[in-house]
Design an enzyme around this catalytic site. Sequence first.
Site, mmCIF file in Angstrom:
data_model
loop_
_atom_site.group_PDB
_atom_site.id
_atom_site.type_symbol
_atom_site.label_atom_id
_atom_site.label_comp_id
_atom_site.label_asym_id
_atom_site.label_seq_id
_atom_site.Cartn_x
_atom_site.Cartn_y
_atom_site.Cartn_z
ATOM 1 N N ASP A 1 92.315 -58.412 82.551
ATOM 2 C CA ASP A 1 91.817 -58.842 83.878
ATOM 3 C C ASP A 1 89.951 -59.361 83.745
ATOM 4 O O ASP A 1 89.400 -59.015 82.853
ATOM 5 C CB ASP A 1 91.519 -57.705 84.405
ATOM 6 N N GLU B 1 93.038 -63.917 82.205
ATOM 7 C CA GLU B 1 92.618 -64.512 83.602
ATOM 8 C C GLU B 1 91.287 -65.165 83.517
ATOM 9 O O GLU B 1 90.498 -64.394 83.535
ATOM 10 C CB GLU B 1 92.635 -63.337 84.593
HETATM 11 C C1 LM2 Z 1 90.243 -59.669 88.975
HETATM 12 N N1 LM2 Z 1 90.392 -60.488 88.339
HETATM 13 O O1 LM2 Z 1 89.455 -61.033 87.725
HETATM 14 C C2 LM2 Z 1 91.343 -58.997 90.077
HETATM 15 O O2 LM2 Z 1 92.289 -59.859 89.697
HETATM 16 C C3 LM2 Z 1 90.788 -58.967 91.372
HETATM 17 O O3 LM2 Z 1 91.913 -58.452 91.937
HETATM 18 C C4 LM2 Z 1 89.686 -57.809 91.082
HETATM 19 O O4 LM2 Z 1 89.220 -57.628 92.538
HETATM 20 C C5 LM2 Z 1 88.422 -58.065 90.669
HETATM 21 N N2 LM2 Z 1 88.886 -59.148 89.328
HETATM 22 C C6 LM2 Z 1 87.980 -56.968 89.867
HETATM 23 O O5 LM2 Z 1 88.866 -56.577 88.853
HETATM 24 C C7 LM2 Z 1 89.626 -56.499 93.345
HETATM 25 C C8 LM2 Z 1 89.238 -57.006 94.916
HETATM 26 C C9 LM2 Z 1 88.079 -56.555 95.336
HETATM 27 C C10 LM2 Z 1 87.289 -55.104 94.940
HETATM 28 C C11 LM2 Z 1 87.558 -55.182 93.123
HETATM 29 C C12 LM2 Z 1 87.217 -53.887 92.782
HETATM 30 O O6 LM2 Z 1 89.717 -58.232 95.219
HETATM 31 O O7 LM2 Z 1 87.822 -56.595 96.582
HETATM 32 O O8 LM2 Z 1 86.262 -54.895 95.149
HETATM 33 O O9 LM2 Z 1 89.131 -55.358 92.755
HETATM 34 O O10 LM2 Z 1 87.940 -52.671 93.196
HETATM 35 C C13 LM2 Z 1 85.882 -53.990 95.817
HETATM 36 C C14 LM2 Z 1 85.221 -54.206 97.245
HETATM 37 C C15 LM2 Z 1 83.819 -54.853 97.058
HETATM 38 C C16 LM2 Z 1 83.034 -53.730 96.081
HETATM 39 C C17 LM2 Z 1 83.822 -53.501 95.107
HETATM 40 C C18 LM2 Z 1 83.021 -52.277 94.178
HETATM 41 O O11 LM2 Z 1 85.979 -55.070 98.005
HETATM 42 O O12 LM2 Z 1 83.194 -55.059 98.288
HETATM 43 O O13 LM2 Z 1 81.845 -54.331 95.893
HETATM 44 O O14 LM2 Z 1 85.115 -52.948 95.529
HETATM 45 O O15 LM2 Z 1 83.234 -51.054 94.902
HETATM 46 C C19 LM2 Z 1 80.665 -53.707 96.365
#
Ligand code: LM2
Length: 480
Positions: free
Chosen positions: A204, A230
């Site tokens: 990831d 990735e």
């Molecule tokens: C990835 N690949 O590089 C994953 O495929 C992707 O799904 C992940 O994002 C990202 N990288 C980190 O592993 C997801 C999602 C985000 C989420 C992060 C962390 O798309 O929206 O972020 O996981 O859980 C969320 C909030 C964001 C916040 C963060 C930290 O949307 O606003 O940032 O959590 O609390 C302040």
Amino acid sequence: MSAVLATAAVLAACTAPVGQEPAAAAPDVGIQLFQLPWTAIAEECETTLGPNGFAWVLTSPPQEHIDREEWWASYQPVSYDLESRLGSREEFAEMVERCDAAGVEIIADAVVNHMTGQDTPGVGFAGTPYEHYEYPGLYTDADFHHCGLTSFDDIEDYTSREQVQTCELVNLADLDTASTTVRETIGAYLDDLLSLGVAGFRIDAAKHMPADDVAAIVGALPEGTRIISEVIRGGGEPVVPEEYTAFGEVFEFTYARDLAPALSNGVFSDPGLEGERPLHVSPDRAVVFVDNHDTERGEADVTYRDGPLYVIANALMLADDYGTPVVYSGYAFTDRDAGAPTTADGVVEATTCAEADGPAGEYEDGERTCVQSWPAITGMLEFRAYAGDAPRMPGVDDGDAYGFEREGRGVVAVNVGDETHVIEIPTSLEDGSYCDVVSGGADPASGDRCAGAEYTVADGVATFELGPAAAAAIHVGARL
Ligand code: LM2
Ligand code: CA
């Protein structure tokens, strides 16, 4: 062992009566089962994935995560204990065993670039206390980057390699992967998963770790461990997927980006889809997909919501000779953050896909798409098995219709328009009648009829009459 079993499964699924030829080895095709619990994946391996000829499953991250309901809690590790909303360590281990027995390997999603993005201290899903830069028994503040390049140490400029690899991705505490102890801690986690029998890892956010760091971490793992990094290709960005191909495969995002516009405008003869393939890694390093859990919430133009067009996209990908395809299977959503449905205990519900027979016209939020069960997909896995490594011949681009031959092994054709279209594709397949494997293949009951459509090859031309938004595929093993 698994390849042998899978070949047997593919052969068993082929019931073509006459002209049957042995398939090549079972194709290397994966399925991403997004946010599906371990017990459910074990079930899918036995009932669907093994029999349908899938070689591997990409799971969601198995480690302990923050205790939140959004699906993306999985991407904020609190510890490397295998206790998550998707199941326990025991359930994970049992899944690997049952899948292996069904001829299906497990690729685990390894979130190792970062830990949580939580500014306030908390307790993880399995009860482990943590702070943003303190993870008892694993990491302390000194193990993290504090890049000092941007106002909140967040990545702001993707044209800066230094920011991309040492600042924080959306506030996620960024591990100093140049550090020997950090590398060893990550290595111990991956070794633990390997000890349970996983075949390899999706790395990831690999783009956010220098390729040398990833190389050092995976270089310490046993030989033969499958690594799929990735690395989202971005225009004008200095960090490119090619940097990560020395030690494994990479997800090639360009593939879906080229396919989607062709589906919407009916022009398939672009260099990205045939021949040259600019901005693609070499075929032996590429893992390709129509969509994944990020792109279906973002850039992807064709997803489960597009029904027949989604089937067409998957059919073209599975018929192609470029890269290793991974089919995607998730759940319907309107809120991009919404987690998969959970039980009263707060674990994700184990649902089964045995009944699914194709894309639904409408989905309820949380409903699984079950793409792995669609007969059209199964038929295309059979096609791919028969196509083997036969080269892809130049395509025929005819208005809204398009198709190509895998030399001497099979022909695929699609119609992305809303009117019936007849398309003719030159082929070296023998003259005769063939069963379309997208609409059902041969009829196992009759032995000499097709369950779905039947198409003919005459004088070196395969002729397909395709209804609106339809795909068809014939192969040497499905000749009547
Ligand atoms: C990835 N690949 O590089 C994953 O495929 C992707 O799904 C992940 O994002 C990202 N990288 C980190 O592993 C997801 C999602 C985000 C989420 C992060 C962390 O798309 O929206 O972020 O996981 O859980 C969320 C909030 C964001 C916040 C963060 C930290 O949307 O606003 O940032 O959590 O609390 C302040
Ligand atoms: Ca990083």
